[in-house]
Design an enzyme around this catalytic site. Structure first.
Site, short mmCIF file in Angstrom:
data_model
loop_
_atom_site.label_atom_id
_atom_site.label_comp_id
_atom_site.label_asym_id
_atom_site.label_seq_id
_atom_site.Cartn_x
_atom_site.Cartn_y
_atom_site.Cartn_z
CD GLU A 166 -4.10 1.86 17.46
OE1 GLU A 166 -4.73 2.08 18.53
OE2 GLU A 166 -4.62 1.93 16.33
CG ASN A 207 -0.80 -1.94 12.46
OD1 ASN A 207 -0.34 -1.57 11.38
ND2 ASN A 207 -2.07 -1.74 12.80
CG HIS A 243 -5.94 5.87 10.04
ND1 HIS A 243 -6.83 5.19 9.23
CD2 HIS A 243 -5.55 5.00 11.00
CE1 HIS A 243 -7.00 3.97 9.70
NE2 HIS A 243 -6.23 3.82 10.76
CD GLU A 271 -5.31 0.11 11.06
OE1 GLU A 271 -6.02 1.09 11.41
OE2 GLU A 271 -4.87 -0.72 11.87
CG ASP A 273 -8.53 5.97 6.47
OD1 ASP A 273 -7.58 6.59 7.02
OD2 ASP A 273 -9.36 5.35 7.14
#
Length: 475
Positions: A166, A207, A243, A271, A273
């Site tokens: 990030e 990432n 996400h 990651e 979701d």
């Protein structure tokens, strides 16, 4: 042939790196061939059939809960620590490392033949208090020492690292973290080089979140990766956190993954979701199908096992609070079972185990019928191979050639050559977990003649023996 280039980093992760989940047989998980994947009954088993992984983020303190541990072990073939490997957890005081939380997860996974991703070496968040007030060279030294300490500790136990997490804003600019303001634009490159030195066999990833579409942020990262690849900075993959909302616009998702893959890096969904809603299952399916359609998409990780422990409050995972499978689970499993084989880090040099030299097209030839050899590894296109949909190919565009059994031969000694790709059985290959590469038509192994380790030794097909001259790994 140029043979004076410096040696590249010693990647040893295999082309497919498929690992079995509990109850998954070796032949299902580890031997791939062209065609539709078998109808596996768990996420990890299905992903493994195409050489990919399907993992979950794990909190060590939940592993004692039977429902949590049983679901994780039965359904997934990879794990990543939610927090146990971050800077604040692993180095709470300068130079004093604490690996207990990460070790617990690694040991649990290894006991069940599961892979482990490493998350994360450097991030602006979850830094210990002593780091936050460092400046200049003191911060640089702290970052480099931290990378070395953690990556060295987990060397050989973690197949991939989120080296940097990030570091970009939504508009594509660099995040003005303490790392950026104190260390300048070169800090990300410094981090990757340090990780490479500490664990040269791990896959090194950048990432980030908000990069699911082709947008300002993902394009800035794309430009960074392209620059790194051009200058030889050791970056191997890009992680897309994903996400998502249940109604997320994913119209450019697959194209975005593909453009990064086209740079020669693996792409991973790290990651995943998806918020609850009528589109939850369909969104999960879209993401999974996109990964399966991109040959360099190596796997998917969902950020948690069950809704009841998710960091989000909108029930975003595949299992509900009682560990029951949700509709999204079935959508994902169907997409995995119907996806393309040939994924899983299946590109780069093919290094011979016996010789430590690379599968090479002599003199960078593009002529049909050129017999392959082994030669000192370098960065030329004549040593860059891609395994996808049963074919192993070199070069690209109009010069793309396939690894071919000369004349369709099925006898010992048949020359391994390059030829224009035509999809015939003599150009179809199985890349196996033991390092062998077998021809679909003959069942013979790709073999270095006479078990030679010398530059220029010819490559042929021969009855499989398991010897080092018949074992290869993508590097």
């Amino acid at each position: 042939m140029i043979n004076t280039s410096p040696r590249r980093r010693h990647r040893v992760w295999s082309a497919l790196a498929a690992v079995a989940t509990v109850g998954l047989t070796a032949t299902t998980a580890l031997v791939l061939s062209s065609g539709t994947a078998q109808a596996a009954s768990t996420l990890g088993a299905s992903a493994a059939e195409s050489g990919r992984y399907f993992g979950a983020a794990v909190a060590g303190n939940r592993l004692s809960e039977a429902g949590y541990a049983n679901t994780l072990a039965a359904e997934f073939n990879s794990v990543v620590a939610e927090n146990a490997m971050k800077w604040d957890a692993t180095e709470p005081n300068p130079g004093q490392f604490n690996f207990s939380g990460g070790d617990q997860i690694v040991n649990w996974a290894q006991a069940r033949n599961m892979k482990v991703r490493g998350h994360t070496l450097v991030w602006h968040a979850q830094q210990p208090g002593w780091v936050q007030n460092l400046t200049g060279q003191n911060l640089r030294n702290a970052m480099l020492n931290h990378i070395a300490g953690v990556a060295n500790h987990y060397e050989g136990k973690v197949f991939a690292w989120d080296v940097v997490n990030e570091a970009f804003e939504w508009d594509g600019s660099r995040r003005q973290s303490n790392l950026q303001t104190q260390l300048g634009n070169g800090w990300i490159e410094e981090a990757f080089r340090a990780a490479d030195a500490a664990d040269p066999n791990a896959r090194l990833c950048y990432n980030d979140y908000g990069t699911d579409a082709i947008n300002s942020k993902s394009t800035a990262i794309y430009n960074m990766v392209r620059d790194f690849k051009a200058r030889g900075v050791p970056i191997d993959c890009v992680g897309f956190q994903s996400h998502l909302a249940s109604n997320e616009n994913l119209s450019s998702y697959q194209a975005n993954l593909q453009r990064f893959a086209d740079l020669g890096v693996a792409v991973e969904i790290t990651e995943l979701d998806v918020g609850q809603g009528s589109g939850q299952a369909a969104t999960y399916e879209t993401v999974t199908r996109a990964c399966m359609a991109v040959s360099r998409c190596t796997g998917i990780t969902v950020w948690g096992v069950t809704d009841k422990y998710s960091w989000r409050d909108d029930n975003p995972l595949l299992f509900d609070g009682n560990y029951q499978k949700k509709p999204a689970y079935h959508s994902v499993l169907a997409a995995l079972n119907n996806g393309n084989p040939g994924g899983g880090g299946d590109s780069g040099q093919l290094r011979g185990a016996g010789s430590n030299r690379c599968l090479d097209v002599p003199n960078q030839s593009t002529t049909n019928g050129t017999q392959l050899q082994i030669y000192d590894c370098w960065t030329g296109a004549n040593q860059q191979w891609t395994y996808a949909n049963g074919e192993i190919s070199v070069y690209s565009g109009t010069t793309r050639k396939c690894l071919d059994a000369s004349g369709g031969g099925t006898a010992n000694g048949t020359a391994a050559i390059i030829w224009s790709c035509h999809g015939g059985a003599n150009q179809r290959w199985n890349v196996n977990s033991n390092g062998s590469i077998t021809n679909a038509a003959s069942g013979l192994c790709l073999d270095v003649a006479g078990a030679s380790t010398a530059n220029g030794a010819k490559v042929q097909l021969w009855s499989c023996t398991g010897a080092a001259n018949q074992r290869w790994s993508f590097v």
